[in-house]
Scaffold this active site. Structure first.
Site, PDB file in Angstrom:
ATOM      1  N   GLU A  54       0.818  -1.210   0.000  1.00 15.13           N
ATOM      2  CA  GLU A  54       0.000   0.000   0.000  1.00 15.13           C
ATOM      3  C   GLU A  54       0.855   1.264   0.000  1.00 15.13           C
ATOM      4  O   GLU A  54       2.073   1.219   0.173  1.00 15.13           O
ATOM      5  CB  GLU A  54      -0.948  -0.039   1.202  1.00 15.13           C
ATOM      6  CG  GLU A  54      -1.886  -1.232   1.104  1.00 15.13           C
ATOM      7  CD  GLU A  54      -3.018  -1.211   2.109  1.00 15.13           C
ATOM      8  OE1 GLU A  54      -2.933  -0.501   3.121  1.00 15.13           O
ATOM      9  OE2 GLU A  54      -4.003  -1.945   1.866  1.00 15.13           O
ATOM     10  N   ALA A  56       0.684   5.783   0.930  1.00 18.95           N
ATOM     11  CA  ALA A  56      -0.028   6.914   1.522  1.00 18.95           C
ATOM     12  C   ALA A  56      -0.886   7.627   0.474  1.00 18.95           C
ATOM     13  O   ALA A  56      -1.948   8.170   0.786  1.00 18.95           O
ATOM     14  CB  ALA A  56       0.969   7.885   2.139  1.00 18.95           C
ATOM     15  N   TYR A  58      -3.216   6.632  -1.762  1.00 16.08           N
ATOM     16  CA  TYR A  58      -3.896   5.331  -1.835  1.00 16.08           C
ATOM     17  C   TYR A  58      -3.892   4.689  -3.221  1.00 16.08           C
ATOM     18  O   TYR A  58      -3.729   3.483  -3.362  1.00 16.08           O
ATOM     19  CB  TYR A  58      -5.352   5.456  -1.351  1.00 16.08           C
ATOM     20  CG  TYR A  58      -5.514   5.843   0.106  1.00 16.08           C
ATOM     21  CD1 TYR A  58      -4.434   5.880   0.979  1.00 16.08           C
ATOM     22  CD2 TYR A  58      -6.771   6.181   0.597  1.00 16.08           C
ATOM     23  CE1 TYR A  58      -4.595   6.250   2.306  1.00 16.08           C
ATOM     24  CE2 TYR A  58      -6.949   6.544   1.930  1.00 16.08           C
ATOM     25  CZ  TYR A  58      -5.854   6.581   2.778  1.00 16.08           C
ATOM     26  OH  TYR A  58      -6.017   6.949   4.080  1.00 16.08           O
ATOM     27  N   CYS A  63      -1.678  -4.203  -5.942  1.00 16.24           N
ATOM     28  CA  CYS A  63      -2.333  -5.432  -5.468  1.00 16.24           C
ATOM     29  C   CYS A  63      -1.363  -6.611  -5.484  1.00 16.24           C
ATOM     30  O   CYS A  63      -0.393  -6.636  -6.256  1.00 16.24           O
ATOM     31  CB  CYS A  63      -3.515  -5.779  -6.364  1.00 16.24           C
ATOM     32  SG  CYS A  63      -4.868  -4.611  -6.274  1.00 16.24           S
ATOM     33  N   GLU A  65      -1.788  -9.586  -6.629  1.00  6.72           N
ATOM     34  CA  GLU A  65      -1.761 -10.318  -7.908  1.00  6.72           C
ATOM     35  C   GLU A  65      -0.736  -9.711  -8.866  1.00  6.72           C
ATOM     36  O   GLU A  65       0.051 -10.412  -9.494  1.00  6.72           O
ATOM     37  CB  GLU A  65      -3.134 -10.282  -8.588  1.00  6.72           C
ATOM     38  CG  GLU A  65      -4.237 -10.967  -7.832  1.00  6.72           C
ATOM     39  CD  GLU A  65      -4.979 -10.045  -6.863  1.00  6.72           C
ATOM     40  OE1 GLU A  65      -4.323  -9.159  -6.259  1.00  6.72           O
ATOM     41  OE2 GLU A  65      -6.195 -10.208  -6.701  1.00  6.72           O
TER      42      GLU A  65
HETATM   43  N1  THU Z   1      -6.145  -5.853  -2.982  1.00 14.45           N
HETATM   44  C1  THU Z   1      -5.341  -6.758  -3.580  1.00 14.45           C
HETATM   45  O1  THU Z   1      -4.163  -6.911  -3.244  1.00 14.45           O
HETATM   46  N2  THU Z   1      -5.870  -7.527  -4.561  1.00 14.45           N
HETATM   47  C2  THU Z   1      -7.160  -7.430  -4.993  1.00 14.45           C
HETATM   48  O2  THU Z   1      -7.513  -8.039  -5.997  1.00 14.45           O
HETATM   49  C3  THU Z   1      -8.122  -6.634  -4.228  1.00 14.45           C
HETATM   50  C4  THU Z   1      -7.511  -5.597  -3.355  1.00 14.45           C
HETATM   51  C5  THU Z   1      -5.570  -5.038  -1.903  1.00 14.45           C
HETATM   52  C6  THU Z   1      -5.320  -3.610  -2.272  1.00 14.45           C
HETATM   53  C7  THU Z   1      -5.354  -2.933  -0.925  1.00 14.45           C
HETATM   54  O3  THU Z   1      -4.064  -3.014  -0.356  1.00 14.45           O
HETATM   55  C8  THU Z   1      -6.293  -3.772  -0.097  1.00 14.45           C
HETATM   56  O4  THU Z   1      -6.452  -5.005  -0.795  1.00 14.45           O
HETATM   57  C9  THU Z   1      -7.644  -3.147   0.114  1.00 14.45           C
HETATM   58  O5  THU Z   1      -8.183  -2.728  -1.081  1.00 14.45           O
END
Ligand code: THU
Length: 158
Positions: A54, A56, A58, A63, A65
């Site tokens: 993540e 700051a 946002y 992700c 994946e």
């Molecule tokens: N997130 C993922 O890593 N993969 C996804 O397919 C859905 C969302 C993460 C992004 C963020 O760090 C947290 O989940 C909340 O959205």
């Protein structure tokens, strides 16, 4: 999508889910507290795993994946045949839905399916495997946009 009992997973599927679950502990998630682990298996049988990172700002979050796909790519492993995604909210025992790849990740997974020329298998699960779902990128992103629509030849990247 119907859940499948985790005992029904074959050895490759079981190992990939285990790698995604192990990656949950590497998450950098100070903003959401939501952990996602992902693992990809390539045609050569190699497994690459990663978690969500993540930021700051946002929208700069990456992700799990896409981190796992990037990790595979950095090892020159682009022929992805399967992906496992596991999720864990920071509040234990709170009811939540099993995470499925977000829209941007589906698009990136689709791109890699055009490289590997296979409908990438996707295994979704909770951290404790109480719920497991089997699907594919073509099921999650039907009628997708890819290199073919742009008449781009990606064969040199295979
Ligand atoms: N997130 C993922 O890593 N993969 C996804 O397919 C859905 C969302 C993460 C992004 C963020 O760090 C947290 O989940 C909340 O959205």
């Amino acid at each position: 999508m119907k859940p499948v009992p985790s005992q029904n997973l074959n050895q490759d599927q079981f190992n990939l889910v285990a790698a995604a679950i192990a990656a949950l502990d590497t998450t950098y998630n100070p903003y959401s507290g939501y952990s996602v682990g992902a693992a990809v298996r390539t045609q050569t049988g190699k497994v690459f795993s990663a978690s969500n990172v993540e930021n700051a700002a946002y929208g700069s979050t990456i992700c799990a994946e896409r981190m796992a796909i990037g990790k595979a790519n950095s090892h020159r492993e682009r022929h992805i045949v399967a992906l496992a995604v596991s999720s864990r909210p920071d509040i234990p025992n709170k009811r939540h839905d099993t995470a499925a790849p977000c829209g941007s990740c589906r698009q990136v997974i689709y791109e890699m399916s055009q490289v590997s020329r296979c409908d990438i298998e996707i295994i979704l699960s909770d951290a404790d495997k109480t719920r497991v779902f089997l699907t594919t990128i073509e099921e999650l992103l039907p009628f997708a946009f890819g290199p073919k629509q742009l008449q781009i030849d990606i064969s040199k990247f295979r």
